[in-house]
Design a protein around this motif. Sequence first.
Motif, PDB file in Angstrom:
ATOM      1  N   ASP A  44       0.702 -25.796 -71.290  1.00 35.83           N
ATOM      2  CA  ASP A  44      -0.451 -26.518 -71.836  1.00 35.83           C
ATOM      3  C   ASP A  44      -1.144 -27.429 -70.822  1.00 35.83           C
ATOM      4  OD1 ASP A  44      -0.079 -25.308 -74.274  1.00 35.83           O
ATOM      5  OD2 ASP A  44       1.016 -27.012 -75.146  1.00 35.83           O
ATOM      6  N   LEU A  45      -0.569 -27.586 -69.632  1.00 35.66           N
ATOM      7  CA  LEU A  45      -1.181 -28.461 -68.629  1.00 35.66           C
ATOM      8  C   LEU A  45      -2.487 -27.866 -68.112  1.00 35.66           C
ATOM      9  CD1 LEU A  45       1.917 -29.500 -66.491  1.00 35.66           C
ATOM     10  CD2 LEU A  45       0.675 -30.909 -68.154  1.00 35.66           C
ATOM     11  N   ASP A  46      -3.490 -28.688 -67.994  1.00 37.34           N
ATOM     12  CA  ASP A  46      -4.788 -28.263 -67.450  1.00 37.34           C
ATOM     13  C   ASP A  46      -4.845 -28.697 -65.986  1.00 37.34           C
ATOM     14  OD1 ASP A  46      -7.375 -27.377 -67.139  1.00 37.34           O
ATOM     15  OD2 ASP A  46      -8.268 -29.153 -68.071  1.00 37.34           O
ATOM     16  N   ILE A  47      -4.319 -27.852 -65.111  1.00 42.64           N
ATOM     17  CA  ILE A  47      -4.266 -28.194 -63.692  1.00 42.64           C
ATOM     18  C   ILE A  47      -4.947 -27.115 -62.865  1.00 42.64           C
ATOM     19  CG2 ILE A  47      -2.089 -29.446 -63.970  1.00 42.64           C
ATOM     20  CD1 ILE A  47      -0.826 -27.007 -62.450  1.00 42.64           C
ATOM     21  N   ALA A  48      -5.369 -27.512 -61.672  1.00 44.16           N
ATOM     22  CA  ALA A  48      -5.966 -26.566 -60.733  1.00 44.16           C
ATOM     23  C   ALA A  48      -4.904 -26.037 -59.765  1.00 44.16           C
ATOM     24  CB  ALA A  48      -7.101 -27.221 -59.967  1.00 44.16           C
ATOM     25  N   LEU A  49      -4.019 -26.928 -59.284  1.00 45.67           N
ATOM     26  CA  LEU A  49      -2.984 -26.545 -58.327  1.00 45.67           C
ATOM     27  C   LEU A  49      -1.655 -27.165 -58.706  1.00 45.67           C
ATOM     28  CD1 LEU A  49      -4.827 -27.035 -54.912  1.00 45.67           C
ATOM     29  CD2 LEU A  49      -4.284 -24.880 -56.048  1.00 45.67           C
ATOM     30  N   ALA A  50      -0.587 -26.412 -58.476  1.00 43.08           N
ATOM     31  CA  ALA A  50       0.775 -26.911 -58.665  1.00 43.08           C
ATOM     32  C   ALA A  50       1.457 -26.932 -57.306  1.00 43.08           C
ATOM     33  CB  ALA A  50       1.541 -26.016 -59.628  1.00 43.08           C
ATOM     34  N   HIS A  51       2.069 -28.055 -56.985  1.00 46.85           N
ATOM     35  CA  HIS A  51       2.823 -28.208 -55.739  1.00 46.85           C
ATOM     36  C   HIS A  51       4.291 -28.324 -56.135  1.00 46.85           C
ATOM     37  CE1 HIS A  51      -0.948 -28.865 -53.625  1.00 46.85           C
ATOM     38  NE2 HIS A  51      -1.272 -29.722 -54.575  1.00 46.85           N
ATOM     39  N   PRO A  52       5.031 -27.210 -56.142  1.00 45.26           N
ATOM     40  CA  PRO A  52       6.378 -27.206 -56.708  1.00 45.26           C
ATOM     41  C   PRO A  52       7.436 -27.958 -55.905  1.00 45.26           C
ATOM     42  CG  PRO A  52       5.901 -25.102 -55.706  1.00 45.26           C
ATOM     43  CD  PRO A  52       4.636 -25.893 -55.665  1.00 45.26           C
ATOM     44  N   GLY A  53       7.158 -28.294 -54.665  1.00 45.50           N
ATOM     45  CA  GLY A  53       8.165 -28.966 -53.854  1.00 45.50           C
ATOM     46  C   GLY A  53       8.970 -27.986 -53.013  1.00 45.50           C
ATOM     47  N   HIS A  54       9.113 -26.775 -53.490  1.00 47.85           N
ATOM     48  CA  HIS A  54       9.768 -25.691 -52.751  1.00 47.85           C
ATOM     49  C   HIS A  54       8.855 -24.489 -52.854  1.00 47.85           C
ATOM     50  CE1 HIS A  54      13.537 -27.827 -52.416  1.00 47.85           C
ATOM     51  NE2 HIS A  54      13.441 -28.131 -53.701  1.00 47.85           N
ATOM     52  N   GLY A  55       8.671 -23.795 -51.774  1.00 47.50           N
ATOM     53  CA  GLY A  55       7.814 -22.613 -51.818  1.00 47.50           C
ATOM     54  C   GLY A  55       6.346 -22.979 -51.708  1.00 47.50           C
ATOM     55  N   LEU A  56       5.524 -22.037 -52.069  1.00 42.82           N
ATOM     56  CA  LEU A  56       4.083 -22.170 -51.892  1.00 42.82           C
ATOM     57  C   LEU A  56       3.402 -22.849 -53.068  1.00 42.82           C
ATOM     58  CD1 LEU A  56       3.438 -18.550 -50.574  1.00 42.82           C
ATOM     59  CD2 LEU A  56       3.658 -20.640 -49.218  1.00 42.82           C
ATOM     60  N   THR A  57       2.296 -23.508 -52.796  1.00 38.15           N
ATOM     61  CA  THR A  57       1.439 -24.056 -53.839  1.00 38.15           C
ATOM     62  C   THR A  57       0.814 -22.892 -54.596  1.00 38.15           C
ATOM     63  OG1 THR A  57       0.974 -26.037 -52.552  1.00 38.15           O
ATOM     64  CG2 THR A  57      -0.665 -25.432 -54.205  1.00 38.15           C
ATOM     65  N   PHE A  58       0.640 -23.053 -55.903  1.00 38.02           N
ATOM     66  CA  PHE A  58       0.011 -22.002 -56.694  1.00 38.02           C
ATOM     67  C   PHE A  58      -0.945 -22.618 -57.695  1.00 38.02           C
ATOM     68  CE2 PHE A  58       4.390 -22.726 -58.093  1.00 38.02           C
ATOM     69  CZ  PHE A  58       4.212 -23.161 -59.399  1.00 38.02           C
ATOM     70  N   ASP A  59      -1.762 -21.777 -58.296  1.00 37.96           N
ATOM     71  CA  ASP A  59      -2.798 -22.283 -59.207  1.00 37.96           C
ATOM     72  C   ASP A  59      -2.284 -22.438 -60.635  1.00 37.96           C
ATOM     73  OD1 ASP A  59      -2.765 -19.684 -60.251  1.00 37.96           O
ATOM     74  OD2 ASP A  59      -4.706 -19.146 -59.392  1.00 37.96           O
ATOM     75  N   GLY A  60      -3.130 -23.024 -61.475  1.00 36.61           N
ATOM     76  CA  GLY A  60      -2.774 -23.268 -62.862  1.00 36.61           C
ATOM     77  C   GLY A  60      -2.490 -22.002 -63.635  1.00 36.61           C
ATOM     78  N   ARG A  61      -3.193 -20.935 -63.315  1.00 34.97           N
ATOM     79  CA  ARG A  61      -2.948 -19.651 -63.973  1.00 34.97           C
ATOM     80  C   ARG A  61      -1.518 -19.200 -63.720  1.00 34.97           C
ATOM     81  NH1 ARG A  61      -1.998 -14.971 -62.464  1.00 34.97           N
ATOM     82  NH2 ARG A  61      -2.488 -15.447 -60.314  1.00 34.97           N
ATOM     83  N   ARG A  62      -1.061 -19.328 -62.477  1.00 34.36           N
ATOM     84  CA  ARG A  62       0.308 -18.922 -62.121  1.00 34.36           C
ATOM     85  C   ARG A  62       1.334 -19.818 -62.812  1.00 34.36           C
ATOM     86  NH1 ARG A  62       3.899 -15.382 -61.721  1.00 34.36           N
ATOM     87  NH2 ARG A  62       5.398 -15.643 -60.075  1.00 34.36           N
ATOM     88  N   LEU A  63       1.068 -21.120 -62.898  1.00 31.77           N
ATOM     89  CA  LEU A  63       1.985 -22.014 -63.598  1.00 31.77           C
ATOM     90  C   LEU A  63       2.132 -21.587 -65.054  1.00 31.77           C
ATOM     91  CD1 LEU A  63       3.740 -24.558 -63.782  1.00 31.77           C
ATOM     92  CD2 LEU A  63       1.667 -25.804 -64.390  1.00 31.77           C
ATOM     93  N   ARG A  64       1.019 -21.299 -65.692  1.00 34.88           N
ATOM     94  CA  ARG A  64       1.070 -20.864 -67.092  1.00 34.88           C
ATOM     95  C   ARG A  64       1.816 -19.536 -67.230  1.00 34.88           C
ATOM     96  NH1 ARG A  64      -3.531 -23.634 -66.454  1.00 34.88           N
ATOM     97  NH2 ARG A  64      -4.809 -21.859 -65.853  1.00 34.88           N
ATOM     98  N   GLU A  65       1.617 -18.640 -66.269  1.00 33.07           N
ATOM     99  CA  GLU A  65       2.325 -17.357 -66.297  1.00 33.07           C
ATOM    100  C   GLU A  65       3.838 -17.572 -66.191  1.00 33.07           C
ATOM    101  OE1 GLU A  65       2.231 -14.657 -62.769  1.00 33.07           O
ATOM    102  OE2 GLU A  65       1.215 -13.334 -64.185  1.00 33.07           O
ATOM    103  N   LEU A  66       4.256 -18.426 -65.261  1.00 29.04           N
ATOM    104  CA  LEU A  66       5.676 -18.717 -65.099  1.00 29.04           C
ATOM    105  C   LEU A  66       6.239 -19.409 -66.337  1.00 29.04           C
ATOM    106  CD1 LEU A  66       5.701 -19.947 -61.410  1.00 29.04           C
ATOM    107  CD2 LEU A  66       6.730 -17.846 -62.299  1.00 29.04           C
TER     108      LEU A  66
END
Length: 59
Positions: free
Chosen positions: A27-49
């Motif tokens: 439900d988060l409305d974000i543009a980018l996720a910085h997971p701390g490990h691995g690559l930064t990804f977009d909000g679409r990818r966060l929702r998919e995961l």
Amino acid sequence: MTFSAGAHLIDDLPESDPPAYRRSLADLDIALAHPGHGLTFDGRRLRELARGGPADTRS
């Protein structure tokens, strides 16, 4: 609660509610996720995961 590098939710506390946590991430409305490990990804990818989509094995 946290995701491991393989995008698996890690939480084994008795009062934890991983499905609720995943819903809150989806439900988060974000543009980018910085997971701390691995690559930064977009909000679409966060929702998919968060919805249980395929894990990205790139790091």
